[in-house]
Design an enzyme around this catalytic site. Sequence first.
Site, short mmCIF file in Angstrom:
data_model
loop_
_atom_site.label_atom_id
_atom_site.label_comp_id
_atom_site.label_asym_id
_atom_site.label_seq_id
_atom_site.Cartn_x
_atom_site.Cartn_y
_atom_site.Cartn_z
N GLY A 164 -11.56 -11.98 12.88
CA GLY A 164 -10.65 -12.91 12.27
C GLY A 164 -11.05 -14.44 12.63
N GLN B 67 -9.29 -23.05 13.92
CA GLN B 67 -10.40 -22.76 14.77
C GLN B 67 -11.80 -23.47 14.25
OE1 GLN B 67 -9.29 -18.35 15.03
NE2 GLN B 67 -10.27 -18.64 16.91
N HIS C 86 -2.61 -12.16 15.41
CA HIS C 86 -3.37 -13.10 16.48
C HIS C 86 -3.77 -14.52 15.59
CE1 HIS C 86 -6.87 -13.95 19.25
NE2 HIS C 86 -7.02 -14.73 18.32
N GLU C 87 -4.09 -14.21 14.27
CA GLU C 87 -4.57 -15.40 13.38
C GLU C 87 -3.19 -16.17 13.03
OE1 GLU C 87 -7.52 -16.25 13.43
OE2 GLU C 87 -8.27 -13.98 14.16
N CYS D 233 -10.70 -14.05 21.64
CA CYS D 233 -10.48 -15.13 20.75
C CYS D 233 -11.91 -15.85 20.95
CB CYS D 233 -9.36 -16.01 21.23
SG CYS D 233 -8.84 -17.33 20.14
N LEU D 234 -12.26 -16.30 19.92
CA LEU D 234 -13.41 -17.02 19.55
C LEU D 234 -13.22 -18.50 19.97
CD1 LEU D 234 -14.54 -15.86 16.00
CD2 LEU D 234 -15.44 -15.11 18.19
N HIS E 278 -2.48 -18.61 15.46
CA HIS E 278 -3.19 -19.92 15.60
C HIS E 278 -2.85 -21.04 14.44
CE1 HIS E 278 -6.68 -19.25 18.08
NE2 HIS E 278 -6.88 -18.03 17.85
#
Length: 161
Positions: free
Chosen positions: A43, A48, A128-129, A86-87, A132
């Site tokens: 994702g 991000q 999660h997304e 997480c990226l 963000h």
Amino acid sequence: MSIVKYGEAVLRNKTKPVVDFDDRLRKTIEQMKAKMFEANGVGLAATQVGLDLALFVAKLGEEVYAFVNPVIVPLSMEKNKDEEGCLSVPGVWVEVERFERIRLRAQYPDGKEVDLELEGYHARIVQHEVDHLNGVLIIDRIPPKKRREISEQLDEIARNN
């Protein structure tokens, strides 16, 4: 397009709704999908990559979707804990509690409305997304003791931005 790391202010922004469903949006989505795959993620939210758009891409099963202006609603109060990475917080893995079942209301890149019921891993990815898009990171969902334990690691990520 590059992935923004912990410590960058944009990760704490609440995004603005998307109003233009045009070629520019579609191009942004394609770039985000490519960046997500390049980073081996499942994702990627617009924040991000430094964009103030209520938009994320996610791999749910074998398909990759783009969801615009998403809203989630829990379908039950049942929650579960699982480890998440997480990226934007590379190398950090923490246990995060999420709703087991959710409803996702959003739009596709062409503006058509979508209403999905998700559970388990797919519900976790979406939550999660959406976090963000509201300026929330996985480290905000862990106990203070755990946050203290990883504070040096977080400081290192922020220093290397």
